[in-house]
Design a protein around this motif. Structure first.
Motif, PDB file in Angstrom:
ATOM      1  N   ASP A 401       0.841  -1.202   0.000  1.00  0.00           N
ATOM      2  CA  ASP A 401       0.000   0.000   0.000  1.00  0.00           C
ATOM      3  C   ASP A 401       0.877   1.253   0.000  1.00  0.00           C
ATOM      4  O   ASP A 401       1.500   1.589   0.999  1.00  0.00           O
ATOM      5  CB  ASP A 401      -0.893  -0.034   1.247  1.00  0.00           C
ATOM      6  CG  ASP A 401      -1.957   1.057   1.243  1.00  0.00           C
ATOM      7  OD1 ASP A 401      -1.640   2.202   0.865  1.00  0.00           O
ATOM      8  OD2 ASP A 401      -3.098   0.768   1.653  1.00  0.00           O
ATOM      9  N   ARG A 402       0.888   1.966  -1.128  1.00  0.00           N
ATOM     10  CA  ARG A 402       1.754   3.141  -1.260  1.00  0.00           C
ATOM     11  C   ARG A 402       1.333   4.256  -0.287  1.00  0.00           C
ATOM     12  O   ARG A 402       2.174   4.964   0.279  1.00  0.00           O
ATOM     13  CB  ARG A 402       1.727   3.659  -2.692  1.00  0.00           C
ATOM     14  CG  ARG A 402       2.590   4.909  -2.935  1.00  0.00           C
ATOM     15  CD  ARG A 402       4.031   4.612  -2.606  1.00  0.00           C
ATOM     16  NE  ARG A 402       4.865   5.803  -2.661  1.00  0.00           N
ATOM     17  CZ  ARG A 402       5.645   6.129  -3.690  1.00  0.00           C
ATOM     18  NH1 ARG A 402       5.684   5.356  -4.756  1.00  0.00           N
ATOM     19  NH2 ARG A 402       6.380   7.206  -3.649  1.00  0.00           N
ATOM     20  N   GLY A 403       0.041   4.403  -0.090  1.00  0.00           N
ATOM     21  CA  GLY A 403      -0.426   5.414   0.848  1.00  0.00           C
ATOM     22  C   GLY A 403       0.032   5.131   2.270  1.00  0.00           C
ATOM     23  O   GLY A 403       0.403   6.046   3.010  1.00  0.00           O
ATOM     24  N   LEU A 404       0.016   3.872   2.655  1.00  0.00           N
ATOM     25  CA  LEU A 404       0.483   3.487   3.980  1.00  0.00           C
ATOM     26  C   LEU A 404       1.986   3.728   4.107  1.00  0.00           C
ATOM     27  O   LEU A 404       2.473   4.138   5.165  1.00  0.00           O
ATOM     28  CB  LEU A 404       0.147   2.016   4.242  1.00  0.00           C
ATOM     29  CG  LEU A 404       0.611   1.417   5.577  1.00  0.00           C
ATOM     30  CD1 LEU A 404       0.181   2.273   6.754  1.00  0.00           C
ATOM     31  CD2 LEU A 404       0.080  -0.019   5.720  1.00  0.00           C
ATOM     32  N   TYR A 405       2.705   3.479   3.033  1.00  0.00           N
ATOM     33  CA  TYR A 405       4.143   3.768   3.020  1.00  0.00           C
ATOM     34  C   TYR A 405       4.403   5.240   3.334  1.00  0.00           C
ATOM     35  O   TYR A 405       5.283   5.581   4.128  1.00  0.00           O
ATOM     36  CB  TYR A 405       4.706   3.398   1.648  1.00  0.00           C
ATOM     37  CG  TYR A 405       6.128   3.826   1.387  1.00  0.00           C
ATOM     38  CD1 TYR A 405       7.196   3.190   2.010  1.00  0.00           C
ATOM     39  CD2 TYR A 405       6.407   4.863   0.487  1.00  0.00           C
ATOM     40  CE1 TYR A 405       8.509   3.579   1.751  1.00  0.00           C
ATOM     41  CE2 TYR A 405       7.709   5.256   0.229  1.00  0.00           C
ATOM     42  CZ  TYR A 405       8.754   4.610   0.860  1.00  0.00           C
ATOM     43  OH  TYR A 405      10.039   4.993   0.604  1.00  0.00           O
ATOM     44  N   GLU A 406       3.613   6.107   2.743  1.00  0.00           N
ATOM     45  CA  GLU A 406       3.754   7.539   3.005  1.00  0.00           C
ATOM     46  C   GLU A 406       3.376   7.863   4.450  1.00  0.00           C
ATOM     47  O   GLU A 406       4.018   8.693   5.102  1.00  0.00           O
ATOM     48  CB  GLU A 406       2.873   8.344   2.041  1.00  0.00           C
ATOM     49  CG  GLU A 406       3.196   8.158   0.567  1.00  0.00           C
ATOM     50  CD  GLU A 406       4.545   8.739   0.180  1.00  0.00           C
ATOM     51  OE1 GLU A 406       5.121   9.506   0.980  1.00  0.00           O
ATOM     52  OE2 GLU A 406       5.027   8.430  -0.925  1.00  0.00           O
ATOM     53  N   PHE A 421      10.555   2.095  -1.859  1.00  0.00           N
ATOM     54  CA  PHE A 421       9.254   1.512  -2.164  1.00  0.00           C
ATOM     55  C   PHE A 421       9.391   0.710  -3.448  1.00  0.00           C
ATOM     56  O   PHE A 421       9.761   1.237  -4.491  1.00  0.00           O
ATOM     57  CB  PHE A 421       8.180   2.593  -2.320  1.00  0.00           C
ATOM     58  CG  PHE A 421       6.811   2.017  -2.528  1.00  0.00           C
ATOM     59  CD1 PHE A 421       6.254   1.966  -3.801  1.00  0.00           C
ATOM     60  CD2 PHE A 421       6.097   1.497  -1.461  1.00  0.00           C
ATOM     61  CE1 PHE A 421       5.003   1.415  -3.995  1.00  0.00           C
ATOM     62  CE2 PHE A 421       4.840   0.943  -1.652  1.00  0.00           C
ATOM     63  CZ  PHE A 421       4.289   0.895  -2.919  1.00  0.00           C
ATOM     64  N   LEU A 422       9.096  -0.585  -3.369  1.00  0.00           N
ATOM     65  CA  LEU A 422       9.396  -1.505  -4.468  1.00  0.00           C
ATOM     66  C   LEU A 422       8.178  -2.016  -5.219  1.00  0.00           C
ATOM     67  O   LEU A 422       8.284  -2.970  -5.991  1.00  0.00           O
ATOM     68  CB  LEU A 422      10.200  -2.695  -3.928  1.00  0.00           C
ATOM     69  CG  LEU A 422      11.486  -2.337  -3.196  1.00  0.00           C
ATOM     70  CD1 LEU A 422      12.182  -3.576  -2.673  1.00  0.00           C
ATOM     71  CD2 LEU A 422      12.421  -1.556  -4.111  1.00  0.00           C
ATOM     72  N   GLY A 423       7.006  -1.413  -4.969  1.00  0.00           N
ATOM     73  CA  GLY A 423       5.844  -1.807  -5.759  1.00  0.00           C
ATOM     74  C   GLY A 423       4.902  -2.757  -5.045  1.00  0.00           C
ATOM     75  O   GLY A 423       4.541  -2.551  -3.888  1.00  0.00           O
TER      76      GLY A 423
END
Length: 548
Positions: A401-406, A421-423
């Motif tokens: 989850d890219r949003g969670l990464y942020e 972040f690797l996808g």
């Protein structure tokens, strides 16, 4: 490890307002949008484009930031900046002292050269005239005010020149004025110690350059673009590789100062890695609830301000983002799917970040069950060891989850120096296994070389000295060799875990029909070391597999 990074900045005057801190590489384009400056981090080789609104004057905000940042790394950064300022001040004082001596001699000469009445005074005047003549014409030029010694700064020369016409200021004084506008007022300064200014061919270093100032970078927002050592090592694009692009997180600023998220953080698992991570989260001001299978390990963190969770389910249900770091795939599954496990606390919007080093199939299964309950999932295994965990210098590999990464940005900054972040889910697990496969194989090779040196009558210490002077020189090589030479195998990275990672990496290769003969050979040596009861020692104890 704090929300503010100290950096040394070359503040721009009116004639060089676009120079920034250092000149970026010619092929490196400036980001579009808000105005930013290319920054070289104080004491490191990291670089970044930094937005103007992220910058604050160093002296004006130093005390405030010191009060809210108690981390050792932040204090080291402050010490390094203060040391630089002391050196610069010492040079200025030397220059000022020379100027004062010149002035005193000039005044003395003027007094002695005044007309006097009486024979004795006339003789004295004649005698002093001879002395002045012997001293050369240079002193006369100094007293006239037309030029000064080279040790003076341009700004002081401009101020001391006399007489001066009224109206426009002299050219030097005008050019050296530092603008007070918000555009240039906030140029910054970065963590770590021992900064060495690297001048370009067109930018010689001056001993008393009035353009040098120290500022504070407040990382309440992430840098527009981030690079390491200007080489753009992280620039891996989809069109070049066909895979998901890799992007560096804002944590590359290496923990200068951190504005902690207002979200409630949970953490499950207080082993070698988890303990250091939680400690740094607390130091940086995060609200953390902890749980560990062995409850006594929680006591120290409760004393540091953490809250205690009775079960994984309780931690997840009371926190916004819950991290977990456990030993292997079985432990990761049990933590989520077992009694009073993570899954029982998951509700829509709850976030789960698994930092364990496991295989892609395991992490994909966990992601599916978390998302099926309305939760959000991110895998984020870490590369490093206990010391790097304690120092907040881990490398985080994330996917999902890219949003969670942020949302995890401040947490990743507290625990690591860089995050990627690797996808999609599974990519981080695969990358982590490959990294550890290389590390484990290298460790086995080091042990093999040291034992071969011993049995052939060569000095192991000399071998280490030679390696440390060559292309293989690294902190890892030196530390592990020192462990072996001293017979100190206190765990910094458990041998049993590196063997587990080698086994999983070999399985990853088998799944895609890719040969991994080096990893397979290293795996056998680690298995022998485990049979010799070395599982709970450091990975460097693989050495003992060669001497028994």
């Amino acid at each position: 490890m704090a929300a503010v990074s100290l950096r040394l900045v070359r503040a721009a005057g009116p004639t060089e307002t676009r120079r920034g801190i250092v000149n970026p590489p010619k092929d490196l384009k400036k980001p579009r949008g808000k105005k930013c400056f290319f920054v070289k981090f104080f004491g490191t080789e990291d670089h970044a484009w930094i937005k103007v609104e992220q910058l604050k004057p160093y002296h004006a905000h130093k005390e405030e930031m010191i009060k809210i940042n108690k981390g050792k790394r932040f204090q080291q950064a402050v010490d390094a900046v203060e040391e630089f300022l002391r050196r610069a001040k010492g040079k200025d004082q030397t220059s000022s002292h020379n100027s004062s001596d010149d002035k005193n001699r000039r005044n003395s000469s003027e007094e002695r050269s005044r007309p006097n009445s009486g024979d004795e005074k006339r003789k004295l005047s004649l005698s002093e005239g001879k002395v002045k003549k012997n001293m050369g014409e240079g002193k006369k030029r100094v007293s006239s005010g037309s030029s000064e010694r080279g040790s003076k700064s341009p700004l002081k020369r401009a101020q001391e020149q006399s007489p001066r016409k009224r109206g426009r200021p002299p050219k030097d004084e005008k050019d050296l004025t530092i603008p007070e506008s918000s555009t240039v007022k906030g140029m910054m300064a970065g963590p770590m110690a021992a900064f060495k200014w690297q001048p370009t061919a067109s930018e010689p270093v001056k001993d008393a350059d009035p353009h040098f100032h120290h500022f504070l970078l407040s990382q309440t927002e992430k840098p527009a673009v981030c690079y390491q050592a200007i080489t753009k090592k992280l620039k891996i694009c989809e069109e070049e590789t066909g895979s998901t692009s890799i992007q560096a997180a804002d944590s590359t600023a290496v923990n200068g100062s951190i504005t902690p998220t207002d979200k409630k953080i949970g953490f499950l698992g207080l082993g070698l890695m988890g303990s250091g991570i939680v400690s740094n989260l607390l130091k940086m001001g995060h609200t953390v609830t902890v749980w560990n299978r062995t409850a006594e390990k929680c006591d120290l963190f409760i004393q540091e301000g953490a809250r205690l969770g009775r079960t994984p389910a309780e931690v997840v249900s009371t926190c916004d983002i819950t991290f977990a770091c456990v030993s292997d795939p079985k432990a990761a599954k049990d933590l989520v799917l077992g009694p009073s496990g993570v899954l029982q606390g998951i509700r829509p919007g709850k976030c789960y970040v698994d930092m364990s080093t496991v295989d892609a199939d395991t992490v994909t299964e966990l992601a599916q069950v978390i998302v099926s309950r309305g939760g959000r999932f991110l895998e984020a295994p870490v590369s490093g060891n206990q010391q790097l965990s304690n120092d907040g210098m881990l490398v985080i590999l994330a996917a999902g989850d890219r949003g969670l990464y942020e949302d995890c940005s401040s947490c990743f900054q507290a625990m690591g120096k860089t995050s990627f972040f690797l996808g999609e889910v599974g990519n981080a697990a695969k990358m982590m296994l490959i990294v550890n496969m290389v590390q484990g194989s290298f460790m086995a090779t080091i042990a093999e070389g040291l034992t071969l040196a011993q049995v052939t009558g060569q000095s192991q210490q000399t071998l280490l000295d030679i390696l440390n002077q060559g292309q293989l020189a690294s902190i890892f090589l030196d530390q592990k060799c020192q462990n072996i030479l001293q017979g100190n195998f206190k765990p910094d990275f458990y041998l049993k875990y590196i063997q587990k990672d080698l086994r999983l990496a070999i399985a990853l290769g088998d799944a895609v029909n890719h040969p991994t003969p080096m990893a397979a050979a290293a795996n056998e040596v680690y298995k022998r070391a485990k049979a010799l009861d070395q599982s709970d020692n450091d990975m460097s104890a693989v050495y003992r597999a060669y001497i028994h």
